[in-house]
Design a protein around this motif. Structure first.
Motif, PDB file in Angstrom:
ATOM      1  N   CYS A  52      32.130-108.597  44.196  1.00 17.55           N
ATOM      2  CA  CYS A  52      32.419-107.848  42.974  1.00 17.55           C
ATOM      3  C   CYS A  52      32.070-108.711  41.764  1.00 17.55           C
ATOM      4  N   ASN A  53      31.371-108.140  40.812  1.00 20.30           N
ATOM      5  CA  ASN A  53      31.020-108.845  39.580  1.00 20.30           C
ATOM      6  C   ASN A  53      32.113-108.581  38.547  1.00 20.30           C
ATOM      7  N   MET A  62      32.379-109.735  35.615  1.00 23.15           N
ATOM      8  CA  MET A  62      31.874-109.664  34.246  1.00 23.15           C
ATOM      9  C   MET A  62      31.453-108.242  33.893  1.00 23.15           C
ATOM     10  N   THR A  63      30.771-107.601  34.825  1.00 22.60           N
ATOM     11  CA  THR A  63      30.297-106.237  34.573  1.00 22.60           C
ATOM     12  C   THR A  63      31.285-105.189  35.048  1.00 22.60           C
ATOM     13  N   LYS A  64      32.314-105.637  35.785  1.00 23.12           N
ATOM     14  CA  LYS A  64      33.340-104.739  36.313  1.00 23.12           C
ATOM     15  C   LYS A  64      32.755-103.680  37.248  1.00 23.12           C
ATOM     16  N   ASN A  65      31.680-104.072  37.952  1.00 26.47           N
ATOM     17  CA  ASN A  65      31.095-103.161  38.928  1.00 26.47           C
ATOM     18  C   ASN A  65      31.988-103.033  40.147  1.00 26.47           C
ATOM     19  N   HIS A  66      31.836-101.931  40.855  1.00 22.82           N
ATOM     20  CA  HIS A  66      32.585-101.750  42.082  1.00 22.82           C
ATOM     21  C   HIS A  66      32.101-102.751  43.130  1.00 22.82           C
ATOM     22  N   GLU A  72      30.492-104.394  46.228  1.00 24.97           N
ATOM     23  CA  GLU A  72      29.256-104.080  46.959  1.00 24.97           C
ATOM     24  C   GLU A  72      29.322-104.690  48.354  1.00 24.97           C
TER      25      GLU A  72
END
Length: 217
Positions: free
Chosen positions: A13-14, A16-20, A22
């Motif tokens: 999970c990133n 910084m970008t608050k991505n879901h 992976e």
């Protein structure tokens, strides 16, 4: 950040970008991924401990976190593992030697045996999954009964005076291991309540019975 769980999946999970999260890797048949550890020698490599009997090294720089190496935690038909059937055994813990980046230690459901691998010898060939060294803690439980085992046992590791000689149970396994900063010692936890501090150079060690020890601040 990375995480693994009982579903056998390794996810990233990133923050910084608050991505879901992976999915970047998974075990075969969805078996549990017990743990993973990043290498202290390379921030881009991590190694897993999997219930499917594999310990896989991944490079986070490669597309889809491609496998760099797959080490099998395998019991051979000719090895002296009493009452253990041949085949892959679940890997519960892994550590990388702090000085020698090629040395990897594995423990799991192979009783109290710890297998040491050299990744330079695990790339290919029929001996790719044969450990370069093994440590057995069975002499602690059964005295000299396992003295003839073809393993690098710890002859200096004995039961404390007055302790009852209990026959080792088939369900004992190594649930955690960790090198010290110099790689000369290893802390090992055995399912059943015992914690061992192994002196690898002297083939000696101490055992701490968690049932008799009290935690103090």
């Amino acid at each position: 950040f990375y995480t693994c769980a009982a579903d056998g999946e390794l996810r990233v999970c990133n923050v910084m970008t608050k991505n879901h999260t992976e999915l970047v890797a998974s075990t075969s048949d969805g078996k549990m991924m017990h743990m993973f550890k990043f290498s202290t020698h390379s921030v881009h490599e991590l190694v897993t401990a999997q219930a499917d009997g594999h310990s896989v090294i991944y490079d986070t720089r490669l597309p889809a976190h491609a496998k760099v190496m797959d080490i099998k935690f395998e019991i051979g038909r000719c090895e002296s593992y009493r009452s253990l059937s041949p085949g892959l055994k679940p890997v519960k813990c892994v550590d990388i030697h702090p000085i020698n980046e090629h040395t990897i230690a594995l423990g799991g459901e192979a009783r109290t045996y710890i297998k040491i691998f050299d990744r330079r010898m695990c790339s290919s060939g029929e001996r790719s999954n044969i450990p370069v060294q093994e440590y057995s803690l069975e002499s602690f439980y059964n005295g000299d009964a396992f003295k003839s085992d073809r393993t690098f046992s710890c002859p200096g590791l004995n039961r404390v005076p007055g302790q009852q000689n209990s026959i080792i149970k088939d369900d004992l396994s190594v649930s955690w291991l960790n090198y010290n900063k110099t790689g000369t010692k290893m802390l090992v936890n055995v399912m059943g309540g015992d914690i061992f501090s192994l002196h690898l150079d002297e083939s000696e060690g101490e055992c701490y019975d968690t049932e008799e020890c009290s935690m103090k601040p």
